[in-house]
Scaffold this motif. Sequence first.
Motif, short mmCIF file in Angstrom:
data_model
loop_
_atom_site.label_atom_id
_atom_site.label_comp_id
_atom_site.label_asym_id
_atom_site.label_seq_id
_atom_site.Cartn_x
_atom_site.Cartn_y
_atom_site.Cartn_z
N ALA A 88 9.13 18.31 11.53
CA ALA A 88 9.79 16.90 11.16
C ALA A 88 9.23 16.23 10.26
N LEU A 89 10.06 15.30 9.76
CA LEU A 89 9.43 14.45 8.77
C LEU A 89 8.99 13.33 9.05
N MET A 90 7.59 12.88 8.79
CA MET A 90 7.03 12.01 9.20
C MET A 90 6.03 11.37 8.07
N ASP A 91 5.47 10.13 8.17
CA ASP A 91 4.28 9.90 7.43
C ASP A 91 3.09 10.62 7.80
N ILE A 92 2.31 10.91 7.07
CA ILE A 92 1.21 11.93 7.26
C ILE A 92 0.03 11.25 8.11
N ASN A 93 -0.28 10.03 7.66
CA ASN A 93 -1.42 9.50 8.12
C ASN A 93 -0.73 9.09 9.75
N ASN A 94 0.41 8.80 9.91
CA ASN A 94 0.92 8.63 11.36
C ASN A 94 0.94 9.93 12.25
N ALA A 95 1.47 10.95 11.67
CA ALA A 95 1.35 12.37 12.08
C ALA A 95 -0.11 12.63 12.51
N PHE A 155 0.77 -1.10 -0.04
CA PHE A 155 0.00 0.03 -0.02
C PHE A 155 0.78 1.15 0.20
N LYS A 156 0.34 2.47 -0.23
CA LYS A 156 1.05 3.45 -0.04
C LYS A 156 0.56 4.36 0.99
N SER A 157 1.51 5.32 1.53
CA SER A 157 1.08 6.41 2.38
C SER A 157 1.97 7.72 2.20
N PRO A 158 1.27 8.92 2.23
CA PRO A 158 2.47 10.17 1.81
C PRO A 158 3.13 10.38 3.10
N LEU A 159 4.39 10.97 2.70
CA LEU A 159 5.42 11.54 3.48
C LEU A 159 5.43 13.02 3.40
N GLY A 160 5.73 13.63 4.62
CA GLY A 160 5.54 15.14 4.88
C GLY A 160 6.19 15.60 6.11
N PHE A 161 5.84 16.73 6.27
CA PHE A 161 6.24 17.47 7.61
C PHE A 161 5.14 17.67 8.67
N ILE A 162 5.64 17.87 9.64
CA ILE A 162 4.67 18.43 10.71
C ILE A 162 5.41 19.71 11.08
N GLN A 163 4.54 20.50 11.76
CA GLN A 163 5.05 21.93 12.01
C GLN A 163 4.53 22.40 13.13
N GLN A 164 4.97 23.76 13.62
CA GLN A 164 4.47 24.61 14.50
C GLN A 164 3.27 25.52 13.89
N ARG A 165 2.13 25.28 14.46
CA ARG A 165 0.96 26.12 13.84
C ARG A 165 1.35 27.44 13.66
N SER A 166 1.87 27.88 14.84
CA SER A 166 2.20 29.54 14.78
C SER A 166 3.42 29.84 13.76
N LYS A 167 4.34 28.78 13.50
CA LYS A 167 5.45 28.94 12.35
C LYS A 167 5.32 28.09 11.49
N PRO A 168 4.40 28.15 10.40
CA PRO A 168 4.39 26.99 9.50
C PRO A 168 5.40 26.87 8.59
N LEU A 169 5.88 25.90 7.96
CA LEU A 169 7.14 25.76 7.14
C LEU A 169 6.61 26.19 5.80
N VAL A 170 7.29 27.18 4.97
CA VAL A 170 7.04 27.60 3.76
C VAL A 170 8.07 27.17 2.94
N TRP A 171 7.65 26.06 1.88
CA TRP A 171 8.59 25.67 0.99
C TRP A 171 8.01 25.13 -0.40
N SER A 172 8.76 24.93 -1.40
CA SER A 172 8.14 24.52 -2.61
C SER A 172 9.27 23.36 -3.10
N LYS A 173 10.43 23.55 -2.70
CA LYS A 173 11.42 22.59 -2.66
C LYS A 173 12.33 22.36 -1.58
N LEU A 174 12.76 21.24 -1.36
CA LEU A 174 13.55 20.89 -0.17
C LEU A 174 14.68 21.89 0.26
N PRO A 175 15.50 22.40 -0.73
CA PRO A 175 16.45 23.49 -0.13
C PRO A 175 16.13 24.63 0.55
#
Length: 246
Positions: A172-179, A101-121
Amino acid sequence: MNVIKAFFLAAVLLLTSSRSHAERWVVMTLEWPPFTCSRCPENGAAAKALKDTLNKAGVSVEFVFYPWTQTQKKAEQPDVIGYFPSWKDVLPGFTRSEPLFKSPLGFIQQRSKPLVWSKLPDLKGKKLGITEGYSNTTEFNRLVKEKVLTVEPVQSDDTNVRRVALGQIDGALMDINNARYLISKAHSQYAGRVSVNQRILEDKELYFAFNSHNRDKAAKLKKALENVNYQRMVDDYLLKYLLRND
Protein backbone atom coordinates in the motif's frame (compact mmCIF):
# COMPACT_ATOMS: atom_id res chain seq x y z
CA MET A 1 -5.82 45.82 50.44
CA ASN A 2 -4.04 42.59 49.47
CA VAL A 3 -7.38 41.13 48.36
CA ILE A 4 -8.02 44.14 46.14
CA LYS A 5 -4.56 43.88 44.59
CA ALA A 6 -5.00 40.17 43.97
CA PHE A 7 -8.38 40.77 42.30
CA PHE A 8 -6.93 43.54 40.13
CA LEU A 9 -3.98 41.35 39.09
CA ALA A 10 -6.29 38.47 38.17
CA ALA A 11 -8.44 40.80 36.07
CA VAL A 12 -5.39 42.13 34.23
CA LEU A 13 -4.11 38.61 33.52
CA LEU A 14 -7.52 37.53 32.22
CA LEU A 15 -7.77 40.55 29.96
CA THR A 16 -4.23 40.04 28.67
CA SER A 17 -4.95 36.39 27.95
CA SER A 18 -8.14 37.17 26.04
CA ARG A 19 -6.36 39.81 23.98
CA SER A 20 -3.41 37.54 23.19
CA HIS A 21 -5.82 35.03 21.66
CA ALA A 22 -8.35 37.40 20.14
CA GLU A 23 -8.58 35.24 17.02
CA ARG A 24 -9.70 31.61 16.85
CA TRP A 25 -9.29 29.27 13.88
CA VAL A 26 -11.50 26.20 13.48
CA VAL A 27 -9.57 23.76 11.30
CA MET A 28 -10.79 20.51 9.77
CA THR A 29 -8.35 17.62 9.95
CA LEU A 30 -8.18 13.82 9.93
CA GLU A 31 -6.84 11.02 12.06
CA TRP A 32 -3.38 10.86 10.49
CA PRO A 33 -0.97 10.01 13.29
CA PRO A 34 1.64 11.01 14.18
CA PHE A 35 0.87 14.33 12.44
CA THR A 36 -2.77 14.95 13.39
CA CYS A 37 -4.45 12.69 15.91
CA SER A 38 -7.18 13.20 18.50
CA ARG A 39 -5.57 10.68 20.87
CA CYS A 40 -1.92 11.70 20.39
CA PRO A 41 -0.11 14.04 22.80
CA GLU A 42 -1.06 17.61 21.87
CA ASN A 43 -2.97 16.32 18.81
CA GLY A 44 0.15 15.17 16.96
CA ALA A 45 3.38 16.57 15.51
CA ALA A 46 1.96 18.81 12.76
CA ALA A 47 -0.99 19.95 14.90
CA LYS A 48 1.25 20.96 17.81
CA ALA A 49 3.59 22.83 15.45
CA LEU A 50 0.66 24.72 13.92
CA LYS A 51 -0.78 25.60 17.32
CA ASP A 52 2.59 26.79 18.64
CA THR A 53 3.27 28.83 15.51
CA LEU A 54 -0.10 30.60 15.48
CA ASN A 55 -0.17 31.01 19.25
CA LYS A 56 2.73 33.44 18.93
CA ALA A 57 0.62 35.44 16.45
CA GLY A 58 -2.32 35.64 18.88
CA VAL A 59 -4.36 32.90 17.22
CA SER A 60 -5.80 29.86 18.96
CA VAL A 61 -6.54 26.73 16.93
CA GLU A 62 -9.34 24.19 17.36
CA PHE A 63 -9.07 20.96 15.36
CA VAL A 64 -12.17 19.04 14.29
CA PHE A 65 -11.54 15.45 13.18
CA TYR A 66 -13.32 13.64 10.32
CA PRO A 67 -12.44 10.99 7.71
CA TRP A 68 -10.39 12.62 4.95
CA THR A 69 -13.05 13.12 2.27
CA GLN A 70 -15.44 14.60 4.85
CA THR A 71 -12.63 16.76 6.23
CA GLN A 72 -12.17 18.38 2.84
CA LYS A 73 -15.91 18.84 2.23
CA LYS A 74 -16.64 20.35 5.65
CA ALA A 75 -13.66 22.70 5.31
CA GLU A 76 -15.66 24.74 2.76
CA GLN A 77 -17.88 26.18 5.53
CA PRO A 78 -17.45 29.96 6.16
CA ASP A 79 -16.86 29.52 9.89
CA VAL A 80 -13.99 27.11 9.17
CA ILE A 81 -10.58 28.39 8.06
CA GLY A 82 -9.71 25.36 5.94
CA TYR A 83 -8.24 21.87 6.16
CA PHE A 84 -4.86 20.63 7.32
CA PRO A 85 -2.53 19.04 6.43
CA SER A 86 -2.63 18.79 2.66
CA TRP A 87 -0.25 17.74 -0.05
CA LYS A 88 0.44 20.23 -2.84
CA ASP A 89 -2.76 19.58 -4.84
CA VAL A 90 -5.45 21.28 -2.76
CA LEU A 91 -9.13 21.15 -3.72
CA PRO A 92 -10.47 23.63 -6.30
CA GLY A 93 -11.38 26.90 -4.59
CA PHE A 94 -8.81 26.44 -1.83
CA THR A 95 -5.52 28.30 -1.49
CA ARG A 96 -2.47 26.53 -0.12
CA SER A 97 -0.06 28.05 2.34
CA GLU A 98 3.70 28.17 2.19
CA PRO A 99 5.22 24.65 2.52
CA LEU A 100 5.22 23.77 6.22
CA PHE A 101 7.16 20.52 6.43
CA LYS A 102 8.10 17.39 4.48
CA SER A 103 7.51 13.68 5.00
CA PRO A 104 8.47 10.72 2.78
CA LEU A 105 5.94 8.76 0.72
CA GLY A 106 6.52 5.07 0.04
CA PHE A 107 5.05 1.59 0.39
CA ILE A 108 4.27 -0.85 3.14
CA GLN A 109 4.58 -4.53 2.30
CA GLN A 110 4.23 -8.06 3.59
CA ARG A 111 7.35 -8.96 5.57
CA SER A 112 7.37 -12.41 3.98
CA LYS A 113 6.98 -11.01 0.43
CA PRO A 114 8.76 -7.63 0.20
CA LEU A 115 8.21 -5.44 -2.85
CA VAL A 116 11.23 -5.39 -5.16
CA TRP A 117 11.37 -2.37 -7.47
CA SER A 118 13.62 0.38 -8.76
CA LYS A 119 10.95 2.21 -10.79
CA LEU A 120 7.17 2.16 -10.45
CA PRO A 121 6.41 0.04 -13.56
CA ASP A 122 8.32 -2.78 -11.81
CA LEU A 123 5.24 -3.11 -9.57
CA LYS A 124 3.02 -4.15 -12.47
CA GLY A 125 0.94 -7.16 -11.49
CA LYS A 126 1.02 -6.28 -7.79
CA LYS A 127 -2.19 -5.42 -5.99
CA LEU A 128 -1.62 -2.07 -4.23
CA GLY A 129 -3.79 -0.29 -1.68
CA ILE A 130 -4.38 3.46 -1.75
CA THR A 131 -6.50 5.75 0.42
CA GLU A 132 -9.38 7.62 -1.22
CA GLY A 133 -8.85 11.34 -1.62
CA TYR A 134 -5.05 11.28 -1.38
CA SER A 135 -3.28 12.90 -4.33
CA ASN A 136 -0.28 10.50 -4.32
CA THR A 137 2.23 11.39 -7.10
CA THR A 138 1.86 12.43 -10.74
CA GLU A 139 3.68 9.39 -12.09
CA PHE A 140 1.84 6.96 -9.84
CA ASN A 141 -1.54 8.40 -10.87
CA ARG A 142 -0.57 8.25 -14.55
CA LEU A 143 0.42 4.59 -14.30
CA VAL A 144 -2.84 3.80 -12.55
CA LYS A 145 -4.81 5.58 -15.27
CA GLU A 146 -2.88 3.68 -17.95
CA LYS A 147 -3.63 0.43 -16.07
CA VAL A 148 0.05 -0.33 -15.60
CA LEU A 149 -0.51 -0.40 -11.83
CA THR A 150 -3.43 -2.10 -10.11
CA VAL A 151 -4.86 -0.30 -7.10
CA GLU A 152 -7.68 -0.87 -4.63
CA PRO A 153 -8.93 2.29 -2.86
CA VAL A 154 -10.08 2.17 0.76
CA GLN A 155 -11.30 4.76 3.25
CA SER A 156 -8.36 4.75 5.67
CA ASP A 157 -4.67 3.98 6.09
CA ASP A 158 -5.57 1.65 8.96
CA THR A 159 -7.50 -0.54 6.53
CA ASN A 160 -4.50 -0.75 4.22
CA VAL A 161 -2.25 -1.88 7.09
CA ARG A 162 -4.74 -4.62 7.99
CA ARG A 163 -5.16 -5.75 4.38
CA VAL A 164 -1.41 -6.02 3.85
CA ALA A 165 -1.05 -7.96 7.11
CA LEU A 166 -3.75 -10.41 6.04
CA GLY A 167 -2.24 -10.87 2.58
CA GLN A 168 -5.25 -9.37 0.80
CA ILE A 169 -2.98 -6.92 -1.08
CA ASP A 170 0.74 -6.96 -1.86
CA GLY A 171 1.42 -3.47 -0.56
CA ALA A 172 0.00 0.00 0.00
CA LEU A 173 1.13 3.52 -0.78
CA MET A 174 1.43 5.55 2.43
CA ASP A 175 3.25 8.33 4.20
CA ILE A 176 6.18 6.56 5.80
CA ASN A 177 5.91 8.23 9.21
CA ASN A 178 2.20 7.47 9.30
CA ALA A 179 2.96 3.86 8.38
CA ARG A 180 5.58 3.52 11.11
CA TYR A 181 3.17 4.86 13.70
CA LEU A 182 0.35 2.54 12.66
CA ILE A 183 2.56 -0.55 12.51
CA SER A 184 4.47 0.07 15.75
CA LYS A 185 1.73 1.59 17.90
CA ALA A 186 -1.86 1.60 16.67
CA HIS A 187 -1.73 -1.91 15.12
CA SER A 188 1.26 -3.50 16.79
CA GLN A 189 -0.40 -6.93 16.38
CA TYR A 190 0.58 -6.70 12.71
CA ALA A 191 4.21 -5.64 13.29
CA GLY A 192 5.45 -9.16 12.57
CA ARG A 193 3.62 -9.26 9.24
CA VAL A 194 4.00 -5.75 7.83
CA SER A 195 7.11 -3.68 7.14
CA VAL A 196 8.05 -0.43 5.41
CA ASN A 197 9.73 -0.76 2.03
CA GLN A 198 13.15 0.90 2.08
CA ARG A 199 12.75 2.73 -1.25
CA ILE A 200 11.21 6.21 -0.96
CA LEU A 201 8.93 7.32 -3.78
CA GLU A 202 8.95 11.04 -2.98
CA ASP A 203 9.46 13.53 -0.15
CA LYS A 204 6.08 15.23 -0.02
CA GLU A 205 5.62 18.80 1.13
CA LEU A 206 2.69 19.44 3.47
CA TYR A 207 0.56 22.59 3.43
CA PHE A 208 -2.42 24.32 5.02
CA ALA A 209 -5.42 24.67 2.65
CA PHE A 210 -7.43 27.88 3.16
CA ASN A 211 -11.01 27.99 1.90
CA SER A 212 -12.35 30.80 -0.32
CA HIS A 213 -13.87 32.62 2.68
CA ASN A 214 -10.57 32.84 4.55
CA ARG A 215 -7.78 32.93 1.99
CA ASP A 216 -6.65 36.26 3.45
CA LYS A 217 -5.58 34.34 6.58
CA ALA A 218 -2.69 32.87 4.57
CA ALA A 219 -0.74 36.12 5.08
CA LYS A 220 -1.00 35.77 8.87
CA LEU A 221 0.32 32.21 8.79
CA LYS A 222 3.12 33.21 6.41
CA LYS A 223 4.15 35.99 8.78
CA ALA A 224 4.09 33.65 11.79
CA LEU A 225 6.26 31.13 9.95
CA GLU A 226 9.08 33.66 9.65
CA ASN A 227 9.95 33.16 13.30
CA VAL A 228 9.84 29.37 13.55
CA ASN A 229 11.43 26.25 12.08
CA TYR A 230 8.29 24.20 11.44
CA GLN A 231 10.17 21.14 10.18
CA ARG A 232 12.31 21.07 13.30
CA MET A 233 9.23 21.24 15.54
CA VAL A 234 7.71 18.28 13.70
CA ASP A 235 10.97 16.31 13.79
CA ASP A 236 11.44 17.00 17.51
CA TYR A 237 7.96 15.63 18.20
CA LEU A 238 8.63 12.50 16.14
CA LEU A 239 11.88 11.92 17.99
CA LYS A 240 10.18 12.34 21.36
CA TYR A 241 7.01 10.33 20.81
CA LEU A 242 7.63 7.96 17.88
CA LEU A 243 11.20 7.25 16.85
CA ARG A 244 12.63 6.77 20.33
CA ASN A 245 10.60 3.58 20.79
CA ASP A 246 11.11 2.11 17.31
